[in-house]
Design an enzyme around this catalytic site. Sequence first.
Site, PDB file in Angstrom:
ATOM      1  N   ASN A   8       0.871  -1.181   0.000  1.00  0.00           N
ATOM      2  CA  ASN A   8       0.000   0.000   0.000  1.00  0.00           C
ATOM      3  C   ASN A   8       0.903   1.224   0.000  1.00  0.00           C
ATOM      4  OD1 ASN A   8      -1.811   2.049   0.467  1.00  0.00           O
ATOM      5  ND2 ASN A   8      -2.137   1.542   2.636  1.00  0.00           N
ATOM      6  N   LYS A  10       0.098   4.254  -0.192  1.00  0.00           N
ATOM      7  CA  LYS A  10      -0.561   5.450   0.380  1.00  0.00           C
ATOM      8  C   LYS A  10      -0.372   6.634  -0.576  1.00  0.00           C
ATOM      9  CE  LYS A  10       0.489   3.644   4.922  1.00  0.00           C
ATOM     10  NZ  LYS A  10       0.165   3.816   6.313  1.00  0.00           N
ATOM     11  N   HIS A  91      -9.390   1.587   4.787  1.00  0.00           N
ATOM     12  CA  HIS A  91      -8.125   1.724   5.532  1.00  0.00           C
ATOM     13  C   HIS A  91      -8.360   2.678   6.703  1.00  0.00           C
ATOM     14  CE1 HIS A  91      -4.000   2.754   6.490  1.00  0.00           C
ATOM     15  NE2 HIS A  91      -3.630   1.678   5.816  1.00  0.00           N
ATOM     16  N   GLU A  93      -6.754   5.047   7.806  1.00  0.00           N
ATOM     17  CA  GLU A  93      -6.490   6.470   7.501  1.00  0.00           C
ATOM     18  C   GLU A  93      -7.710   7.093   6.817  1.00  0.00           C
ATOM     19  OE1 GLU A  93      -2.820   5.721   5.458  1.00  0.00           O
ATOM     20  OE2 GLU A  93      -1.852   5.258   7.373  1.00  0.00           O
ATOM     21  N   GLU A 164      -5.664  -4.578  10.732  1.00  0.00           N
ATOM     22  CA  GLU A 164      -4.599  -3.603  10.914  1.00  0.00           C
ATOM     23  C   GLU A 164      -4.870  -2.803  12.184  1.00  0.00           C
ATOM     24  OE1 GLU A 164      -2.540  -2.511   7.065  1.00  0.00           O
ATOM     25  OE2 GLU A 164      -4.344  -1.316   7.100  1.00  0.00           O
ATOM     26  N   GLY A 170       2.494   2.247  10.774  1.00  0.00           N
ATOM     27  CA  GLY A 170       3.491   3.303  10.622  1.00  0.00           C
ATOM     28  C   GLY A 170       4.218   3.662  11.901  1.00  0.00           C
ATOM     29  N   SER A 202       3.349  -2.174  10.444  1.00  0.00           N
ATOM     30  CA  SER A 202       4.798  -2.231  10.657  1.00  0.00           C
ATOM     31  C   SER A 202       5.424  -3.564  10.250  1.00  0.00           C
ATOM     32  CB  SER A 202       5.126  -1.878  12.115  1.00  0.00           C
ATOM     33  OG  SER A 202       4.704  -0.550  12.399  1.00  0.00           O
TER      34      SER A 202
END
Length: 241
Positions: A8, A10, A91, A93, A164, A170, A202
Amino acid sequence: MRKHIVGNWKMNGSVALLREVLDQVRDEAFAADVSVCVPFPYLSEVQQRLSSSQIKVGAQDVSEYDDGAYTGEVSARMLKDVGSRLAIVGHSERRRYFGESDAAVASKLARLLEVGLYGIYCVGETLAERDAGRAEARIEAQLAPLHALLARGATASQFCIAYEPVWAIGTGRAASGEQVAVMHEFIKRCLGPAFAVLYGGSVKAGNASALLTLPGVDGVLVGGASLDAKEFSGICRAAGC
Ligand code: PEP
């Protein structure tokens, strides 16, 4: 069963970077199903560069609507039209910065399935939810809208779940083997054992093998490390073990 490894990118990268990374990995014969999910403007370029590779190209989001007057949106049909084979939806985010609800994310997944694209439906709890003992309840709530899709005939061959934990994305702090195994088992109990569950948070070349050999882990979703050809191919190779 072959593991799924999904990169991904991003909102990172450039035409130059994608050429650099993909040229180093596209001809490798990985013993895993490998995909890269890139920003919309790069989908066609990546699709062309990977045309003779086993690596598939995917998107990081899709509209919950069909084609029409929705300025700024990208439909599932358009993703398919430019060669995408899959897309990530929900996701953390997107849930956090763009306020996507569980119902909206499930609608996005439905649009993908309607046009024959594979979906990766992300779920994950925050650290506060985990500390309060509410991690499983949060995941169950995120999975709840999928039951309507299953009732309409959606199957495990059409989509998977990416677990996740938000606190592991991250941060350099992957979830422990026990946390991952427990949650993957829980997700499979909620949806059915046939559903693939990927872990994300991670993942690096150095911890990929340990994560990929945990019970119930069918693959990994990789953020930062997918921008580095050496790291990403190290993760893909670990999936062959
Ligand atoms: C992600 O973006 O889905 C992700 C897991 O990021 P990272 O690997 O960088 O933690």
